[in-house]
Design a protein around this motif. Structure first.
Motif, PDB file in Angstrom:
ATOM      1  N   LYS A 140       0.836  -1.202   0.000  1.00 48.26           N
ATOM      2  CA  LYS A 140       0.000   0.000   0.000  1.00 48.26           C
ATOM      3  C   LYS A 140       0.877   1.261   0.000  1.00 48.26           C
ATOM      4  O   LYS A 140       0.561   2.251  -0.656  1.00 48.26           O
ATOM      5  CB  LYS A 140      -0.927   0.005   1.206  1.00 48.26           C
ATOM      6  N   ALA A 141       1.997   1.209   0.722  1.00 54.67           N
ATOM      7  CA  ALA A 141       2.919   2.351   0.743  1.00 54.67           C
ATOM      8  C   ALA A 141       3.460   2.628  -0.659  1.00 54.67           C
ATOM      9  O   ALA A 141       3.539   3.786  -1.087  1.00 54.67           O
ATOM     10  CB  ALA A 141       4.063   2.102   1.723  1.00 54.67           C
ATOM     11  N   LEU A 142       3.817   1.560  -1.368  1.00 54.98           N
ATOM     12  CA  LEU A 142       4.313   1.744  -2.735  1.00 54.98           C
ATOM     13  C   LEU A 142       3.224   2.286  -3.651  1.00 54.98           C
ATOM     14  O   LEU A 142       3.492   3.119  -4.524  1.00 54.98           O
ATOM     15  CB  LEU A 142       4.884   0.432  -3.280  1.00 54.98           C
ATOM     16  N   LEU A 143       2.003   1.826  -3.444  1.00 58.33           N
ATOM     17  CA  LEU A 143       0.880   2.345  -4.218  1.00 58.33           C
ATOM     18  C   LEU A 143       0.717   3.849  -3.971  1.00 58.33           C
ATOM     19  O   LEU A 143       0.499   4.631  -4.898  1.00 58.33           O
ATOM     20  CB  LEU A 143      -0.406   1.600  -3.862  1.00 58.33           C
ATOM     21  N   LEU A 144       0.846   4.259  -2.720  1.00 52.45           N
ATOM     22  CA  LEU A 144       0.754   5.684  -2.392  1.00 52.45           C
ATOM     23  C   LEU A 144       1.848   6.487  -3.093  1.00 52.45           C
ATOM     24  O   LEU A 144       1.595   7.586  -3.595  1.00 52.45           O
ATOM     25  CB  LEU A 144       0.841   5.899  -0.879  1.00 52.45           C
ATOM     26  N   LEU A 145       3.049   5.934  -3.148  1.00 55.92           N
ATOM     27  CA  LEU A 145       4.131   6.623  -3.861  1.00 55.92           C
ATOM     28  C   LEU A 145       3.801   6.773  -5.340  1.00 55.92           C
ATOM     29  O   LEU A 145       4.063   7.825  -5.939  1.00 55.92           O
ATOM     30  CB  LEU A 145       5.448   5.862  -3.697  1.00 55.92           C
ATOM     31  N   LEU A 146       3.223   5.739  -5.919  1.00 54.82           N
ATOM     32  CA  LEU A 146       2.825   5.818  -7.333  1.00 54.82           C
ATOM     33  C   LEU A 146       1.741   6.868  -7.543  1.00 54.82           C
ATOM     34  O   LEU A 146       1.767   7.617  -8.520  1.00 54.82           O
ATOM     35  CB  LEU A 146       2.344   4.455  -7.834  1.00 54.82           C
ATOM     36  N   VAL A 147       0.793   6.927  -6.619  1.00 56.67           N
ATOM     37  CA  VAL A 147      -0.266   7.938  -6.714  1.00 56.67           C
ATOM     38  C   VAL A 147       0.339   9.332  -6.608  1.00 56.67           C
ATOM     39  O   VAL A 147      -0.040  10.237  -7.353  1.00 56.67           O
ATOM     40  CB  VAL A 147      -1.340   7.705  -5.634  1.00 56.67           C
ATOM     41  N   MET A 148       1.297   9.499  -5.688  1.00 52.66           N
ATOM     42  CA  MET A 148       1.958  10.800  -5.553  1.00 52.66           C
ATOM     43  C   MET A 148       2.633  11.195  -6.859  1.00 52.66           C
ATOM     44  O   MET A 148       2.485  12.323  -7.329  1.00 52.66           O
ATOM     45  CB  MET A 148       2.997  10.775  -4.428  1.00 52.66           C
ATOM     46  N   ALA A 149       3.366  10.266  -7.440  1.00 58.34           N
ATOM     47  CA  ALA A 149       4.091  10.554  -8.683  1.00 58.34           C
ATOM     48  C   ALA A 149       3.121  10.846  -9.820  1.00 58.34           C
ATOM     49  O   ALA A 149       3.330  11.784 -10.596  1.00 58.34           O
ATOM     50  CB  ALA A 149       5.002   9.380  -9.035  1.00 58.34           C
ATOM     51  N   ASP A 150       2.061  10.071  -9.898  1.00 55.30           N
ATOM     52  CA  ASP A 150       1.072  10.243 -10.962  1.00 55.30           C
ATOM     53  C   ASP A 150       0.379  11.601 -10.852  1.00 55.30           C
ATOM     54  O   ASP A 150       0.087  12.243 -11.854  1.00 55.30           O
ATOM     55  CB  ASP A 150       0.041   9.112 -10.898  1.00 55.30           C
ATOM     56  N   GLY A 151       0.132  12.031  -9.628  1.00 59.66           N
ATOM     57  CA  GLY A 151      -0.518  13.321  -9.402  1.00 59.66           C
ATOM     58  C   GLY A 151       0.456  14.485  -9.306  1.00 59.66           C
ATOM     59  O   GLY A 151       0.073  15.602  -9.008  1.00 59.66           O
ATOM     60  N   LYS A 152       1.733  14.181  -9.532  1.00 62.11           N
ATOM     61  CA  LYS A 152       2.783  15.191  -9.490  1.00 62.11           C
ATOM     62  C   LYS A 152       2.859  15.883  -8.124  1.00 62.11           C
ATOM     63  O   LYS A 152       3.132  17.073  -8.019  1.00 62.11           O
ATOM     64  CB  LYS A 152       2.625  16.191 -10.623  1.00 62.11           C
ATOM     65  N   THR A 153       2.622  15.085  -7.071  1.00 62.75           N
ATOM     66  CA  THR A 153       2.750  15.582  -5.705  1.00 62.75           C
ATOM     67  C   THR A 153       4.213  15.496  -5.310  1.00 62.75           C
ATOM     68  O   THR A 153       4.871  14.483  -5.555  1.00 62.75           O
ATOM     69  CB  THR A 153       1.885  14.734  -4.741  1.00 62.75           C
ATOM     70  N   GLU A 154       4.720  16.527  -4.693  1.00 61.98           N
ATOM     71  CA  GLU A 154       6.129  16.572  -4.330  1.00 61.98           C
ATOM     72  C   GLU A 154       6.465  15.568  -3.235  1.00 61.98           C
ATOM     73  O   GLU A 154       5.747  15.436  -2.260  1.00 61.98           O
ATOM     74  CB  GLU A 154       6.503  17.974  -3.855  1.00 61.98           C
ATOM     75  N   PHE A 155       7.589  14.874  -3.420  1.00 59.90           N
ATOM     76  CA  PHE A 155       8.144  14.004  -2.393  1.00 59.90           C
ATOM     77  C   PHE A 155       9.062  14.860  -1.532  1.00 59.90           C
ATOM     78  O   PHE A 155       9.649  15.822  -2.017  1.00 59.90           O
ATOM     79  CB  PHE A 155       9.005  12.903  -3.018  1.00 59.90           C
TER      80      PHE A 155
END
Length: 127
Positions: free
Chosen positions: A97-112
């Protein structure tokens, strides 16, 4: 004193949370869109409530799309919400689920940020 916009944001947050508890993710997303159209400022409570709705109903792609329409002034609260969700994945040992969240962040162009990276690494180590 609380301004009208702050009060309206609190009311919308309560509505999103109520829809989340009732399992009505589409209504929660509609209310979020109405907030943006009404020029209300979503905050960390707003983003956390939306993420909770989407987590329960598997609507990660939708939350990514919703967050991507928010303007840059709101990016910090979105990143904080994702960081909190990833940290919760660490506690429950849900690295997938954590990796899925990272993918969602990247897809939505949310800053890490550094917290994002540390939480994700720690989750994967413990998972």
């Amino acid at each position: 004193a609380m301004c009208e916009a702050e009060r309206d944001t609190i009311i919308c947050n309560a509505g999103i949370s109520a829809f989340e508890q009732a399992g009505r993710w589409s209504k929660a997303c509609q209310l979020f869109r109405a907030m943006l159209c009404g020029k209300l400022e979503p905050n960390a409570i707003t983003t956390n409530a939306l993420m909770s709705v989407c987590e329960k109903d598997g609507q990660w792609k939708l939350v990514s799309e919703l967050f991507s329409v928010m303007n840059q002034s709101k990016v910090e609260s979105i990143t904080m919400a994702f960081n909190a969700a990833i940290s919760n994945c660490e506690k429950s040992r849900e690295w997938e689920k954590a990796l899925l969240l990272l993918l969602v962040m990247a897809d939505g162009k949310t800053e890490f940020d550094q917290i994002t990276a540390n939480a994700a690494i720690s989750t994967c180590e413990k998972g």
